[in-house]
Design an enzyme around this catalytic site. Structure first.
Site, PDB file in Angstrom:
ATOM      1  N   ARG A 126       0.911  -1.150  -0.026  1.00 25.53           N
ATOM      2  CA  ARG A 126       0.047  -0.024   0.004  1.00 25.53           C
ATOM      3  C   ARG A 126       0.987   1.156  -0.038  1.00 25.53           C
ATOM      4  O   ARG A 126       0.612   2.225  -0.756  1.00 25.53           O
ATOM      5  CB  ARG A 126      -0.921  -0.038   1.334  1.00 25.53           C
ATOM      6  CG  ARG A 126      -1.598   1.114   1.010  1.00 25.53           C
ATOM      7  CD  ARG A 126      -2.973   0.996   2.146  1.00 25.53           C
ATOM      8  NE  ARG A 126      -4.239   2.004   1.911  1.00 25.53           N
ATOM      9  CZ  ARG A 126      -4.267   2.951   3.061  1.00 25.53           C
ATOM     10  NH1 ARG A 126      -3.354   2.746   4.079  1.00 25.53           N
ATOM     11  NH2 ARG A 126      -5.228   3.827   2.621  1.00 25.53           N
TER      12      ARG A 126
ATOM     13  N   ASN B 187      -2.932   9.413   4.976  1.00 24.08           N
ATOM     14  CA  ASN B 187      -1.949   8.600   5.540  1.00 24.08           C
ATOM     15  C   ASN B 187      -1.814   8.390   6.707  1.00 24.08           C
ATOM     16  O   ASN B 187      -1.042   7.536   7.539  1.00 24.08           O
ATOM     17  CB  ASN B 187      -0.532   9.407   5.186  1.00 24.08           C
ATOM     18  CG  ASN B 187      -0.270   9.407   3.778  1.00 24.08           C
ATOM     19  OD1 ASN B 187      -0.781   8.616   2.820  1.00 24.08           O
ATOM     20  ND2 ASN B 187       0.620  10.318   3.315  1.00 24.08           N
TER      21      ASN B 187
ATOM     22  N   HIS C 257       0.830   4.177  -2.986  1.00 27.75           N
ATOM     23  CA  HIS C 257       0.468   5.659  -2.398  1.00 27.75           C
ATOM     24  C   HIS C 257       1.607   6.511  -2.922  1.00 27.75           C
ATOM     25  O   HIS C 257       1.376   7.640  -3.266  1.00 27.75           O
ATOM     26  CB  HIS C 257       0.015   5.687  -1.098  1.00 27.75           C
ATOM     27  CG  HIS C 257      -1.269   5.203  -0.781  1.00 27.75           C
ATOM     28  ND1 HIS C 257      -1.958   5.642   0.187  1.00 27.75           N
ATOM     29  CD2 HIS C 257      -2.188   4.556  -1.340  1.00 27.75           C
ATOM     30  CE1 HIS C 257      -3.188   5.260   0.265  1.00 27.75           C
ATOM     31  NE2 HIS C 257      -3.278   4.498  -0.623  1.00 27.75           N
TER      32      HIS C 257
ATOM     33  N   HIS D 292      -6.053  -5.905  -2.687  1.00 24.45           N
ATOM     34  CA  HIS D 292      -6.790  -5.940  -1.433  1.00 24.45           C
ATOM     35  C   HIS D 292      -7.095  -7.411  -1.133  1.00 24.45           C
ATOM     36  O   HIS D 292      -8.276  -7.676  -0.237  1.00 24.45           O
ATOM     37  CB  HIS D 292      -8.229  -5.174  -1.522  1.00 24.45           C
ATOM     38  CG  HIS D 292      -7.994  -3.846  -1.461  1.00 24.45           C
ATOM     39  ND1 HIS D 292      -8.983  -2.897  -1.695  1.00 24.45           N
ATOM     40  CD2 HIS D 292      -7.007  -2.948  -1.141  1.00 24.45           C
ATOM     41  CE1 HIS D 292      -8.782  -1.513  -1.672  1.00 24.45           C
ATOM     42  NE2 HIS D 292      -7.449  -1.406  -1.373  1.00 24.45           N
TER      43      HIS D 292
HETATM   44  C1  HEM Z   1      -9.241   1.631  -6.216  1.00 25.01           C
HETATM   45  C2  HEM Z   1      -8.989   2.188  -5.333  1.00 25.01           C
HETATM   46  C3  HEM Z   1      -8.653   2.011  -3.910  1.00 25.01           C
HETATM   47  C4  HEM Z   1      -9.319   2.410  -2.824  1.00 25.01           C
HETATM   48  C5  HEM Z   1     -10.526   3.408  -2.739  1.00 25.01           C
HETATM   49  C6  HEM Z   1      -8.433   1.937  -1.735  1.00 25.01           C
HETATM   50  C7  HEM Z   1      -8.795   2.194  -0.340  1.00 25.01           C
HETATM   51  C8  HEM Z   1      -8.165   1.418   0.739  1.00 25.01           C
HETATM   52  C9  HEM Z   1      -8.371   1.568   2.040  1.00 25.01           C
HETATM   53  C10 HEM Z   1      -9.494   2.606   2.604  1.00 25.01           C
HETATM   54  C11 HEM Z   1      -7.765   0.897   2.796  1.00 25.01           C
HETATM   55  C12 HEM Z   1      -7.873   0.763   4.199  1.00 25.01           C
HETATM   56  C13 HEM Z   1      -6.888   1.563   5.031  1.00 25.01           C
HETATM   57  C14 HEM Z   1      -6.955   1.513   6.601  1.00 25.01           C
HETATM   58  O1  HEM Z   1      -8.248   1.436   6.762  1.00 25.01           O
HETATM   59  O2  HEM Z   1      -5.944   1.546   7.113  1.00 25.01           O
HETATM   60  C15 HEM Z   1      -6.808   0.074   1.677  1.00 25.01           C
HETATM   61  C16 HEM Z   1      -6.157  -0.856   2.270  1.00 25.01           C
HETATM   62  C17 HEM Z   1      -4.813  -1.298   1.287  1.00 25.01           C
HETATM   63  N1  HEM Z   1      -4.860  -0.987   0.017  1.00 25.01           N
HETATM   64 FE1  HEM Z   1      -6.335   0.152  -0.977  1.00 25.01          FE
HETATM   65  N2  HEM Z   1      -7.464   1.212  -2.221  1.00 25.01           N
HETATM   66  C18 HEM Z   1      -7.449   1.297  -3.670  1.00 25.01           C
HETATM   67  C19 HEM Z   1      -6.510   0.752  -4.422  1.00 25.01           C
HETATM   68  C20 HEM Z   1      -5.411  -0.003  -4.128  1.00 25.01           C
HETATM   69  C21 HEM Z   1      -4.427  -0.386  -5.014  1.00 25.01           C
HETATM   70  C22 HEM Z   1      -4.411  -0.246  -6.309  1.00 25.01           C
HETATM   71  C23 HEM Z   1      -3.429  -0.909  -4.180  1.00 25.01           C
HETATM   72  C24 HEM Z   1      -2.089  -1.499  -4.263  1.00 25.01           C
HETATM   73  C25 HEM Z   1      -1.667  -1.929  -5.582  1.00 25.01           C
HETATM   74  C26 HEM Z   1      -3.937  -1.152  -2.889  1.00 25.01           C
HETATM   75  C27 HEM Z   1      -3.276  -1.778  -1.617  1.00 25.01           C
HETATM   76  C28 HEM Z   1      -3.829  -1.632  -0.632  1.00 25.01           C
HETATM   77  C29 HEM Z   1      -3.356  -2.496   0.495  1.00 25.01           C
HETATM   78  C30 HEM Z   1      -2.477  -3.753   0.483  1.00 25.01           C
HETATM   79  C31 HEM Z   1      -4.147  -2.352   1.631  1.00 25.01           C
HETATM   80  C32 HEM Z   1      -3.947  -2.952   3.015  1.00 25.01           C
HETATM   81  C33 HEM Z   1      -3.036  -2.030   3.996  1.00 25.01           C
HETATM   82  C34 HEM Z   1      -2.713  -2.871   5.116  1.00 25.01           C
HETATM   83  O3  HEM Z   1      -3.149  -4.041   5.611  1.00 25.01           O
HETATM   84  O4  HEM Z   1      -1.665  -2.365   5.981  1.00 25.01           O
HETATM   85  N3  HEM Z   1      -5.274  -0.345  -2.602  1.00 25.01           N
HETATM   86  N4  HEM Z   1      -7.001   0.476   0.544  1.00 25.01           N
HETATM   87  C1  LIG Z   2       2.854   6.169   8.943  1.00 22.16           C
HETATM   88  C2  LIG Z   2       2.774   7.347   9.367  1.00 22.16           C
HETATM   89  O1  LIG Z   2       3.853   8.135   9.285  1.00 22.16           O
HETATM   90  N1  LIG Z   2       1.976   7.836   9.822  1.00 22.16           N
HETATM   91  C3  LIG Z   2       2.064   9.628  10.184  1.00 22.16           C
HETATM   92  C4  LIG Z   2       0.917  10.338   9.688  1.00 22.16           C
HETATM   93  O2  LIG Z   2       0.501  11.408  10.249  1.00 22.16           O
HETATM   94  C5  LIG Z   2       0.521  11.588  11.585  1.00 22.16           C
HETATM   95  C6  LIG Z   2       0.048  12.856  12.003  1.00 22.16           C
HETATM   96  O3  LIG Z   2       1.285  13.950  11.761  1.00 22.16           O
HETATM   97  C7  LIG Z   2       1.686  11.111  12.267  1.00 22.16           C
HETATM   98  O4  LIG Z   2       1.627  10.921  13.539  1.00 22.16           O
HETATM   99  C8  LIG Z   2       1.951   9.777  11.769  1.00 22.16           C
HETATM  100  O5  LIG Z   2       3.256   9.290  12.229  1.00 22.16           O
END
Ligand code: HEM
Ligand SMILES: CC(=O)N[C@H]1CO[C@H](CO)[C@@H](O)[C@@H]1O
Ligand SMILES: *[C@@H]1O[C@H](CO)[C@@H](O)[C@H](O)[C@H]1NC(C)=O
Ligand SMILES: *[C@@H]1O[C@H](CO)[C@@H](O)[C@H](O)[C@H]1NC(C)=O
Ligand SMILES: *[C@@H]1O[C@H](CO)[C@@H](O)[C@H](O)[C@H]1NC(C)=O
Ligand SMILES: *[C@@H]1O[C@H](CO)[C@@H](O)[C@H](O)[C@H]1NC(C)=O
Ligand SMILES: *[C@@H]1O[C@H](CO)[C@@H](O)[C@H](O)[C@H]1NC(C)=O
Ligand SMILES: *[C@@H]1O[C@H](CO)[C@@H](O)[C@H](O)[C@H]1NC(C)=O
Length: 329
Positions: free
Chosen positions: A58, A91, A62, A191
């Protein structure tokens, strides 16, 4: 026979895209141990902290969506940088394990070949290695990216998709990055691993409409389990659900099969199935994991070279979270 001059002009006019400067063997002479170091650190980290793969993937995505893959997302803010990309609201939930694995790799790499390998390249390779490690496809990562000289929170807005966006908004955001609808669906397969926090899908399970507490496109039992899991989410914002409820830690095509069964977690996930522009790709990848892996790999290669900085447009940071020189722009 002599070539006419215009041949030479044509040659000079060929567009020199920045991606063409990236090569697979960029560090072979200057840092021959690089891929081995990365593999070693990544393996150790993923075994002790299984959330790392999703976090790094992720983070990488980003990073690439905001001004190209240039490690701008790794910069921590201080009084000189102002708010950096890491600080942007979006972030707040980017987990620390992705940052941590990059820091560990950078430390090990600097010992062996100081000042040579960019943080942007490290993040790109680490994300690929981790995807492969948890069952996903291997793909080539060409190298030679430079690290950014800026990182601004204000540049994140509008470049990162959120679950409450319409499919039209998400598609146009991807297209503005030269990513097609097929790229969007294939990349969303990321995802298949990782977590989302309850606030990212709460509107689907609580007070959805006058008629129903939860979004009727959710499989009822799944919606009820999510309601239980997230019951306290406003008090405890760390509560999170697996993105892929069936095989949460494995990189496979289950994400798409889930969508067909009402087991998609985010509204933007489920929308891939309901929107006619994206549905056929969902069905294809649900039926054929090989097709998903091939397309995911190709789309990741595309993401990883878009708008990258080479030559003097960037630097090789000594520390991934800090610019080399005091920088206030
Ligand atoms: C299409 C639009 C997309 C939306 C709206 C979206 C949105 C999100 C959101 C809201 C989360 C949860 C974040 C959280 O609650 O911490 C998430 C997690 C994640 N996203 Fe997406 N995402 C998108 C596309 C992608 C793409 C293209 C990738 C990578 C190629 C990606 C990789 C991931 C991964 C790996 C996670 C899990 C992160 C973790 O477990 O730490 N996402 N995404
Ligand atoms: C992962 C990361 O760097 N998160 C930062 C996002 O922004 C907040 C607010 O400034 C930081 O406290 C986090 O460390
Ligand atoms: C560069 O190194 C990689 C990894 O060690 C190796 O697979 C590749 O063949 C090398 N390429 C060249 C041109 O030496
Ligand atoms: C969508 O969610 C983001 C972040 O959660 C929020 O800042 C934004 O206001 C929301 N947009 C809409 C239209 O609800
Ligand atoms: C749902 O709506 C009711 C009535 O409007 C409100 O009291 C309750 O707090 C809401 N629940 C959630 C989880 O938002
Ligand atoms: C649904 O709820 C809204 C307020 O949330 C209200 O304005 C509307 O009249 C309700 N619709 C029906 C059909 O009850
Ligand atoms: C929610 O929090 C309350 C008190 O903070 C606690 O008693 C309860 O067990 C929690 N519920 C869940 C489902 O975690
Ligand atoms: C699955 O996709 C691959 C790659 O596109 C293709 O070669 C293969 O024939 C497909 N398999 C089936 C059963 O359709």
């Amino acid at each position: 026979m002599a070539f006419p001059y215009y041949y030479i002009f044509l040659f000079l006019l060929l567009p020199s895209t920045s991606e063409s400067k990236l090569t697979l063997d960029y560090y072979n002479k200057t840092c021959p141990g690089l891929s081995q170091i990365i593999t070693q650190v990544v393996t150790e980290k993923q075994i002790t902290t299984p959330t790392t793969a999703a976090a790094a993937l992720r983070l990488f995505f980003h990073d690439c969506m905001v001004g190209g893959c240039d490690a701008s997302i790794l910069i921590s803010s201080n009084s000189f940088t102002g708010e950096t990309e890491r600080d942007a609201d979006i972030n707040l939930s980017l987990p620390g394990d992705g940052l941590d694995v990059v820091t560990r790799i950078k430390t090990a790499v600097e010992l062996e070949c100081p000042g040579i390998v960019s943080c942007a390249d490290i993040l790109a390779v680490a994300a690929r290695d981790l995807v492969t490690m948890v069952g996903g496809p291997y793909y080539n990562v060409r190298l030679g990216r430079k690290d950014s000289l800026t990182s601004k929170a204000s540049e994140v807005e509008g470049h990162i998709a959120t679950p409450n966006m319409s499919m039209t908004q998400i598609i146009s955001m991807f297209e503005s990055r030269s990513l097609s609808i097929q790229d969007l669906v294939a990349l969303s397969g990321a995802h298949t691993i990782g977590f989302s926090h309850c606030d990212q899908f709460a509107n689907r399970i609580f007070n959805f409409s006058n008629k129903s507490q939860y979004d009727p496109s959710l499989y009822p039992k799944f919606a009820q389990e999510l309601q239980k899991l997230c019951a306290n989410y406003t008090k405890d914002p760390t509560i999170a659900a697996f993105n892929d409820v069936m095989t949460p830690g494995k990189f496979d095509n289950m994400y798409y099969i889930n969508l067909q069964r009402g087991l998609g977690l985010l509204a933007s996930d489920q929308a891939l199935l309901s929107d006619p522009r994206t549905k056929n790709y969902v069905d294809l990848y649900a039926a054929n994991q090989t097709a998903f892996f091939n397309d995911f790999a190709r789309s990741m290669e595309k993401v990883s070279v878009y708008q990258i900085k080479t030559g003097r447009k960037g630097e090789v940071r000594h520390k991934c979270d800090t610019f080399n020189t005091l920088n206030t722009n």
